[in-house]
Design an enzyme around this catalytic site. Structure first.
Site, PDB file in Angstrom:
ATOM      1  N   TRP A   1      -2.318  -3.127  -1.753  1.00  0.00           N
ATOM      2  CA  TRP A   1      -1.925  -4.540  -1.779  1.00  0.00           C
ATOM      3  C   TRP A   1      -2.780  -5.199  -0.701  1.00  0.00           C
ATOM      4  O   TRP A   1      -2.611  -4.929   0.488  1.00  0.00           O
ATOM      5  CB  TRP A   1      -0.440  -4.684  -1.463  1.00  0.00           C
ATOM      6  CG  TRP A   1       0.071  -6.098  -1.582  1.00  0.00           C
ATOM      7  CD1 TRP A   1       0.459  -6.742  -2.715  1.00  0.00           C
ATOM      8  CD2 TRP A   1       0.261  -7.028  -0.504  1.00  0.00           C
ATOM      9  NE1 TRP A   1       0.883  -8.017  -2.416  1.00  0.00           N
ATOM     10  CE2 TRP A   1       0.769  -8.222  -1.062  1.00  0.00           C
ATOM     11  CE3 TRP A   1       0.046  -6.982   0.872  1.00  0.00           C
ATOM     12  CZ2 TRP A   1       1.071  -9.352  -0.302  1.00  0.00           C
ATOM     13  CZ3 TRP A   1       0.350  -8.109   1.631  1.00  0.00           C
ATOM     14  CH2 TRP A   1       0.856  -9.269   1.044  1.00  0.00           C
TER      15      TRP A   1
ATOM     16  N   HIS B   1      17.684 -37.157  -2.063  1.00  0.00           N
ATOM     17  CA  HIS B   1      16.958 -37.507  -0.839  1.00  0.00           C
ATOM     18  C   HIS B   1      15.461 -37.237  -0.946  1.00  0.00           C
ATOM     19  O   HIS B   1      14.787 -37.102   0.067  1.00  0.00           O
ATOM     20  CB  HIS B   1      17.566 -36.772   0.360  1.00  0.00           C
ATOM     21  CG  HIS B   1      18.994 -37.140   0.600  1.00  0.00           C
ATOM     22  ND1 HIS B   1      19.376 -38.403   1.029  1.00  0.00           N
ATOM     23  CD2 HIS B   1      20.137 -36.444   0.401  1.00  0.00           C
ATOM     24  CE1 HIS B   1      20.698 -38.445   1.108  1.00  0.00           C
ATOM     25  NE2 HIS B   1      21.178 -37.278   0.726  1.00  0.00           N
TER      26      HIS B   1
ATOM     27  N   GLU C   1       8.819 -15.735  -9.365  1.00  0.00           N
ATOM     28  CA  GLU C   1       8.225 -14.437  -9.085  1.00  0.00           C
ATOM     29  C   GLU C   1       7.747 -13.716 -10.348  1.00  0.00           C
ATOM     30  O   GLU C   1       6.664 -13.142 -10.359  1.00  0.00           O
ATOM     31  CB  GLU C   1       9.301 -13.594  -8.374  1.00  0.00           C
ATOM     32  CG  GLU C   1       8.840 -12.280  -7.839  1.00  0.00           C
ATOM     33  CD  GLU C   1       9.986 -11.553  -7.115  1.00  0.00           C
ATOM     34  OE1 GLU C   1      11.160 -11.914  -7.296  1.00  0.00           O
ATOM     35  OE2 GLU C   1       9.682 -10.613  -6.371  1.00  0.00           O
TER      36      GLU C   1
ATOM     37  N   ASN D   1      -1.956   2.485   5.288  1.00  0.00           N
ATOM     38  CA  ASN D   1      -0.958   1.462   4.973  1.00  0.00           C
ATOM     39  C   ASN D   1      -0.602   0.775   6.287  1.00  0.00           C
ATOM     40  O   ASN D   1      -0.151   1.444   7.223  1.00  0.00           O
ATOM     41  CB  ASN D   1       0.287   2.119   4.358  1.00  0.00           C
ATOM     42  CG  ASN D   1       1.443   1.144   4.208  1.00  0.00           C
ATOM     43  OD1 ASN D   1       1.229  -0.046   4.023  1.00  0.00           O
ATOM     44  ND2 ASN D   1       2.656   1.630   4.287  1.00  0.00           N
ATOM     45  N   GLY D   2      -0.819  -0.534   6.363  1.00  0.00           N
ATOM     46  CA  GLY D   2      -0.507  -1.273   7.586  1.00  0.00           C
ATOM     47  C   GLY D   2      -1.631  -2.229   7.930  1.00  0.00           C
ATOM     48  O   GLY D   2      -2.434  -2.599   7.060  1.00  0.00           O
TER      49      GLY D   2
ATOM     50  N   CYS E   1       0.835  -1.201   0.000  1.00  0.00           N
ATOM     51  CA  CYS E   1       0.000   0.000   0.000  1.00  0.00           C
ATOM     52  C   CYS E   1       0.867   1.247   0.000  1.00  0.00           C
ATOM     53  O   CYS E   1       1.821   1.362   0.772  1.00  0.00           O
ATOM     54  CB  CYS E   1      -0.963   0.066   1.174  1.00  0.00           C
ATOM     55  SG  CYS E   1      -2.117  -1.299   1.205  1.00  0.00           S
TER      56      CYS E   1
ATOM     57  N   GLU F   1      18.124 -17.995  -5.226  1.00  0.00           N
ATOM     58  CA  GLU F   1      17.747 -16.696  -5.784  1.00  0.00           C
ATOM     59  C   GLU F   1      17.270 -16.841  -7.239  1.00  0.00           C
ATOM     60  O   GLU F   1      16.291 -16.209  -7.650  1.00  0.00           O
ATOM     61  CB  GLU F   1      18.937 -15.730  -5.675  1.00  0.00           C
ATOM     62  CG  GLU F   1      18.721 -14.351  -6.270  1.00  0.00           C
ATOM     63  CD  GLU F   1      17.522 -13.586  -5.714  1.00  0.00           C
ATOM     64  OE1 GLU F   1      16.926 -14.015  -4.715  1.00  0.00           O
ATOM     65  OE2 GLU F   1      17.153 -12.570  -6.311  1.00  0.00           O
TER      66      GLU F   1
ATOM     67  N   LYS G   1       6.343  -4.505  -3.724  1.00  0.00           N
ATOM     68  CA  LYS G   1       7.787  -4.433  -3.490  1.00  0.00           C
ATOM     69  C   LYS G   1       8.121  -4.337  -2.001  1.00  0.00           C
ATOM     70  O   LYS G   1       9.042  -4.993  -1.535  1.00  0.00           O
ATOM     71  CB  LYS G   1       8.392  -3.240  -4.233  1.00  0.00           C
ATOM     72  CG  LYS G   1       9.896  -3.214  -4.115  1.00  0.00           C
ATOM     73  CD  LYS G   1      10.571  -2.729  -5.329  1.00  0.00           C
ATOM     74  CE  LYS G   1      12.076  -2.871  -5.246  1.00  0.00           C
ATOM     75  NZ  LYS G   1      12.549  -4.234  -5.562  1.00  0.00           N
TER      76      LYS G   1
ATOM     77  N   ARG H   1       4.213  -0.376  -4.577  1.00  0.00           N
ATOM     78  CA  ARG H   1       3.885  -0.835  -3.224  1.00  0.00           C
ATOM     79  C   ARG H   1       2.611  -1.680  -3.171  1.00  0.00           C
ATOM     80  O   ARG H   1       2.251  -2.211  -2.117  1.00  0.00           O
ATOM     81  CB  ARG H   1       3.721   0.370  -2.293  1.00  0.00           C
ATOM     82  CG  ARG H   1       4.945   1.237  -2.198  1.00  0.00           C
ATOM     83  CD  ARG H   1       4.694   2.432  -1.322  1.00  0.00           C
ATOM     84  NE  ARG H   1       4.594   2.079   0.060  1.00  0.00           N
ATOM     85  CZ  ARG H   1       5.609   2.020   0.916  1.00  0.00           C
ATOM     86  NH1 ARG H   1       6.818   2.313   0.498  1.00  0.00           N
ATOM     87  NH2 ARG H   1       5.427   1.691   2.166  1.00  0.00           N
TER      88      ARG H   1
ATOM     89  N   LYS I   1      13.547 -15.779  -8.453  1.00  0.00           N
ATOM     90  CA  LYS I   1      13.367 -14.799  -9.529  1.00  0.00           C
ATOM     91  C   LYS I   1      12.464 -15.369 -10.618  1.00  0.00           C
ATOM     92  O   LYS I   1      11.548 -14.706 -11.082  1.00  0.00           O
ATOM     93  CB  LYS I   1      14.742 -14.437 -10.099  1.00  0.00           C
ATOM     94  CG  LYS I   1      14.905 -13.019 -10.504  1.00  0.00           C
ATOM     95  CD  LYS I   1      15.309 -12.066  -9.417  1.00  0.00           C
ATOM     96  CE  LYS I   1      14.410 -12.063  -8.240  1.00  0.00           C
ATOM     97  NZ  LYS I   1      14.876 -11.254  -7.129  1.00  0.00           N
TER      98      LYS I   1
END
Ligand code: AGP
Length: 594
Positions: A72, A488, A472, A96-97, A2, A465, A589, A27, A469
């Site tokens: 978001w 395994h 995502e 926001n929160g 947000c 990573e 983000k 955001r 990536k």
């Protein structure tokens, strides 16, 4: 997570809010809205979807003060109703929160006759404001914020006032002024171009903006001093500069990110600060924390630290660290890694470590962030503003900064060696970017039912990573795995439809990864190999579906280079599959809620 914005004293509030919301869209981008004070009333427009869905409706709004939001979703699905602002009676609010006690507040408000029109936690704020209002805006805000638990950055409009209020508690708010107008926003880039000077609010502060003046007070109403300083040049985002997406632009900025991070380390005398702390505290162990990509950088640094310094060093995701009792105390160096410096899990982990007596060192790209205010020492990453939701250049900056911290702890000679190796790494990054064509590997990923990234030692965090990536930005499923672990269990998933990407930059572990590759070949799996010269044993490369040789790299700096082909593969796969790599579905983000 947000983005919020407020303005007053501007010619056309809706145009200012619209521009600001576009800057804040990273955001959260599932819905957006704005409210403007218009002829003594509040007019609200809000819509599911991206900010651009507001453009026609926003043009109709006339007013000089307003608030805006890009969302978001946390509580309530993305929809017109759940979009902010929430408007009722005399008030309109963007948030926001998370309001953690929203359920009990809602029950109380409903029993008093309030009717709710959304499924959000945030809507309780606007009803509380109306309940607390008896003609004094400030009084209503103070009474309301004292009832809230959780984390909240708020911008509030009141139909009886000409300006807005901005509240900060555990989520960021920056206020600004310029050209007779006043502003507030979740971050600084959204204010650049609007405000000439800015101030970062602290937890528990409220700014009231009205008639060209901004007054600051705490939650008890006591006045506080507000000092503005010029908008730092570094926060001004430069746009796409001819690139089709921010992701590829930011990958191309990796050499500059590494170079600028090295400069910042020297400029800000980080060697002296780190070694002074080490001398004073005598660090007996190192704990590194971060989330997502930042955690992967932390994990790579933990491997290097333990090897180089010979003391226990471990990395953990910030959310896990907080939930359990770990061996953190006065002799612990706690390193918190975060691009934004506002990831709630990481900031809270740093607070917890500090409470337990650890020395907290922050490695972050945002110098005025919540993390820097918690830390005892900040080692900057100077990657520049990162717009794409997927972190690329900031990861390389983090690995560079962390390597410098680790080598500083070893001593001046080691630190000098790392500084000079980093100069070479910058030019190697540039050739890794320009010399690599991701087309064939991306085609292989795009047609796979799952992609398994494998590596051993320092290559394992890079495999994690690479996998993050790809998932995502392209939504192709898969996993990052230590190459020795495949046999395994995960080997059961390997067939002709899957692809394994083997990362090999270390000659010592290359042979072991090669055994895992042989096991994959024997089960009909397809393999791509990314390796440093001489690291892939004979017979591996020849049979690979895709093979790429990196510029010479090894040791603790190798993740800076070996990650580049994986970032490029993820980017090309996303574009090939028609995804938006800059704004992947369901993500944001900055994740400012726990
Ligand atoms: C990276 O591509 C992700 N978007 C995500 O994992 C990110 O690294 C994580 O949320 C941590 O963010 P931070 O570095 O700002 O704390």
């Amino acid at each position: 997570m947000c983005g919020i914005i407020g303005c007053t004293g501007v010619k056309n509030a809706s145009a200012v809010l619209y521009k600001g919301l576009l800057d804040l869209e990273y955001r959260g981008y599932d819905s957006a809205g704005m409210a403007v004070l218009c002829d003594g009333g509040i007019v609200t427009v809000k819509k599911k979807g991206r900010v651009c869905a507001l453009s026609a409706a926003a043009e109709e709004l006339r007013g000089t003060s307003g608030i805006g939001h890009t969302r978001w979703a946390t509580h309530g699905i993305p929809s017109d109703e759940n979009a902010h602002p929430h408007t009722a009676g005399k008030f309109s609010v963007v948030h926001n929160g998370i309001i953690e006690n929203y359920a009990e507040l809602k029950e109380e408000l409903v029993s008093q006759g309030c009717s709710f029109s959304s499924h959000t936690d945030s809507e309780v704020v606007v009803h509380l404001l109306n309940r607390c209002y008896s003609g004094d805006f400030k009084d209503a805000v103070l009474h309301t914020v004292r009832r809230l638990r959780g984390s909240f950055a708020l911008c509030i409009l009141c139909a009886d006032s000409d300006g807005f209020a901005a509240v900060k508690y555990r989520n960021p708010i920056i206020v600004g002024k310029g050209g007779g107008a006043l502003f507030a926003a979740s971050d600084m880039p959204a204010l650049s171009g609007l405000a000439e000077s800015v101030a970062v609010l602290k937890d528990g502060q409220i700014a009231f903006a009205s008639h060209g003046e901004m007054d600051l007070c705490d939650f008890s109403g006591e006045a506080q001093a507000l000092t503005f300083s010029p908008v730092p040049a570094a926060v001004r985002a430069a746009g796409l500069c001819g690139f089709p997406h921010y992701m590829i632009k930011e990958i191309n900025e990796i050499p500059a990110a590494v170079k600028n991070t090295v400069h910042a380390f020297l400029e800000e005398r980080c060697f002296e600060r780190v070694t002074r702390a080490a001398k004073k505290r005598g660090f007996g162990n190192i704990f590194l924390c971060g989330c997502g990509t930042a955690y992967h950088a932390a994990l790579a640094a933990a491997y290097s630290a333990e090897e180089l310094l010979g003391i226990p060093a471990r990395a953990e995701t910030a959310g896990e660290f907080r939930g359990r009792k770990s061996a953190v105390g006065r002799s612990t160096l706690f390193v918190a890694v975060s691009q934004s410096g506002e990831t709630a899990d990481t900031v809270e982990a740093a607070r917890t470590a500090k409470q337990r007596g650890a020395y907290v060192l922050a490695v972050t790209n945002v110098p005025y962030s919540a993390l820097t205010s918690v830390a005892d020492c900040v080692v900057p990453v100077r990657a520049g503003t990162e717009v794409c939701v997927a972190a690329t250049k900031s990861y390389c900056g983090q690995v560079a900064a962390l390597s410098l911290v680790v080598s500083a702890l070893k001593g001046r000679a080691e630190c000098r060696r790392t500084l000079s190796e980093l100069q070479e790494v910058c030019s190697k990054c540039a050739s890794a970017i320009s010399g690599f064509s991701a087309e064939a590997a991306a085609r292989a990923c795009a047609s796979s039912s799952g992609v398994y990234f494998i590596g051993r030692g320092i290559d394992y965090p890079v495999a994690l990573e690479g996998s993050l990536k790809l998932k995502e930005v392209s939504y192709v499923p898969g996993e990052g795995y230590p190459s020795g672990e495949l046999k395994h269990g995960t080997l059961a998933l390997i067939d002709g439809g899957t692809l394994a990407v083997a990362v090999m930059t270390d000659i010592r572990s290359g042979e072991k990864t090669a055994s895992a590759v042989e096991q994959i070949y024997s089960r009909g799996g397809r393999v791509a190999v990314i390796c440093s010269p001489g690291c892939a044993p004979r017979g591996i490369a020849e049979r690979a579906e895709f093979y790429a040789e990196l510029p010479e790299c090894g040791g603790m700096l190798s993740p800076i280079i070996s990650v580049i082909p994986l970032q490029l593969i993820a980017y090309r796969t996303a574009v090939m599959l028609g995804r938006d790599p800059d704004k992947p579905r369901n993500l944001a983000k900055s994740v400012t809620v726990e």
